[in-house]
Design an enzyme around this catalytic site. Structure first.
Site, PDB file in Angstrom:
ATOM      1  N   SER A   1       0.335  -2.284  -3.129  1.00 12.21           N
ATOM      2  CA  SER A   1       1.697  -1.751  -3.053  1.00 12.21           C
ATOM      3  C   SER A   1       1.853  -0.496  -2.207  1.00 12.21           C
ATOM      4  CB  SER A   1       2.231  -1.485  -4.462  1.00 12.21           C
ATOM      5  OG  SER A   1       1.363  -0.588  -5.158  1.00 12.21           O
TER       6      SER A   1
ATOM      7  N   LYS B   1       8.170   0.819  -1.465  1.00 14.70           N
ATOM      8  CA  LYS B   1       9.342   1.494  -2.022  1.00 14.70           C
ATOM      9  C   LYS B   1      10.539   1.534  -1.079  1.00 14.70           C
ATOM     10  CE  LYS B   1       8.417   3.242  -6.201  1.00 14.70           C
ATOM     11  NZ  LYS B   1       9.328   3.143  -7.364  1.00 14.70           N
TER      12      LYS B   1
END
Length: 411
Positions: A311, A60
């Protein structure tokens, strides 16, 4: 001009390349090594892109930093506000702190403690609000209108999408002859940015998204042709627990993504455990969704060189303990049986002899004389046991049957 069309024009390969040049000095090139275990399992070369090793533990910060670097001096001066289930919050908090920008982060009350604590440690002000991301988002938006702070959207923003797409440019450099990429999906920021970069470089690369079956917001949006709000529920994959797909990400997903699949909670737990044991890396539930899709054959990698995006790796240790246990159950390595025994001395000893003979370890027992239909002269015992896997469990159950024990498996 509608948001989706605008995003499609702004999120280009050139924009993603520009984002990579912009953030390169502050974002590490995460490893993308071949997984021997997954390659053997699928019969194809499988690589793991370990974004859980970023400074803030997730991909992110790529999009967050790109957005922050593109803010005007006036926007920086006003300060930032965002809503996040955790990973975007940390990315914004860390890089805002580096750049000397005040940041206010709104997070759901259910956000794992590790993510809340890390966000505060990076210097941001944390506001816990609502039971899910959508309620935190709505609260942050209202506060933004009241205060004039600069809002940094966690996924539905062209600069954020372009920043996330930089991950794909790294994978293209790291994996020779790349043919498929598997990406976790929440609101769609990561997969839309990556898909643009991948498809605009090589149209033959397959892009596959994975959502949790409990919150398939992007699957529903693609099916209906517009964002659809799905019911809010608690999931192990809290990092992709988004009830409504982005208005800007959806057109990009529809244009560039080849397929979307879903995985359930037990499959996610099993993937987290697999990554811990076989790959020696910690992935949070959302981060393990791509691996879950491969392990449980939701996608086929046979004959294709595949990269799977891990992720993120920000997980509360209490949740990790529960996930490990669920993963053991899903993998057939933790089994619970309810067995009827004669209520006399030596009966338990005879039972444990059968179990010990098959090298099964008992980890928990519970006796019941008055429940589960136990007749007078009998008792019911629940046994939780560790085995080597499904075949070992089946071997034990067959041995108990042949020994005459009345039993049932508790799931």
């Amino acid at each position: 001009m509608i948001a989706g069309v605008d995003a499609a024009q702004k999120v280009t390969l050139e924009a993603i390349e520009g984002a990579l040049a912009r953030i390169r000095d502050a974002i590490c090139v995460s490893p993308c090594a071949q997984s021997s275990a997954l390659s053997a399992l699928t019969g194809s070369p499988v690589f793991l892109k370990l974004e859980n090793l970023q400074r803030t533990g997730a991909f992110k910060e790529r999009g967050a930093l790109n957005k922050l670097l593109l803010l005007t001096p006036e926007e920086r001066k006003r300060g930032l506000i965002t809503a996040s289930a955790g990973n975007h919050a940390q990315g914004v908090a860390y890089h805002a702190g580096r750049l000397g920008i005040r940041a206010e982060i709104w997070m759901p009350l259910t956000t794992p403690l590790v993510k809340v604590s890390a966000t505060r440690q990076y210097g941001a002000e944390v506001v816990l609000h609502g039971t899910n991301f959508d309620e935190a988002y709505e609260g942050a938006q209202e506060h933004c209108r009241e205060t004039g702070l600069t809002f940094v959207h966690p996924f539905d923003d062209e600069s954020v999408i372009a920043g996330q797409g930089t991950l794909a440019l790294e994978v293209l450099q790291q994996v020779p002859n790349l043919e498929a990429v598997i990406v976790p999906v929440g609101g769609g920021g990561l997969i839309s940015g990556m898909a643009v970069a991948l498809k605009e470089t090589n149209r033959n690369i397959r892009v596959i998204g994975v959502q949790t079956s409990l919150l398939p917001s992007m699957v529903a949006a693609v099916r209906e042709g517009h964002p659809v709000k799905v019911p809010g529920v608690t999931t192990l994959a809290d990092g992709i627990a988004v009830r409504v797909a982005g208005e800007k990400t959806l057109p990009l997903v529809r244009k560039y993504v080849d397929d979307l699949v879903v995985v359930d909670e037990e499959e996610i737990a099993n993937a987290v455990l697999f990554l811990l044991e076989r790959e020696k890396t910690l992935a949070e539930g959302a981060g393990a969704c791509g691996v879950a899709a491969l392990l449980h054959r939701k996608v086929s990698a046979i004959g294709k060189t595949t990269a799977v995006i891990v992720s993120g790796g920000n997980m509360d240790v209490n949740l990790l303990a529960r996930i490990i246990e669920r993963g053991l159950v899903k993998g057939g390595r933790l089994v619970r049986l309810r067995i009827v025994l004669p209520d006399h001395p030596g009966a338990l000893h005879q039972l444990t002899n059968v179990i010990a003979t098959h090298r099964v370890n008992i980890v928990e027992t519970s006796y019941h004389r008055a429940f589960y239909g136990a007749s007078l002269g009998h008792t019911v015992i629940d046994l939780t046991m560790e085995t080597r896997g499904p075949e070992h469990s089946d071997e034990l159950i067959e041995a108990l049957r042949q020994a005459g024990y009345n039993h049932e498996r508790i799931v």
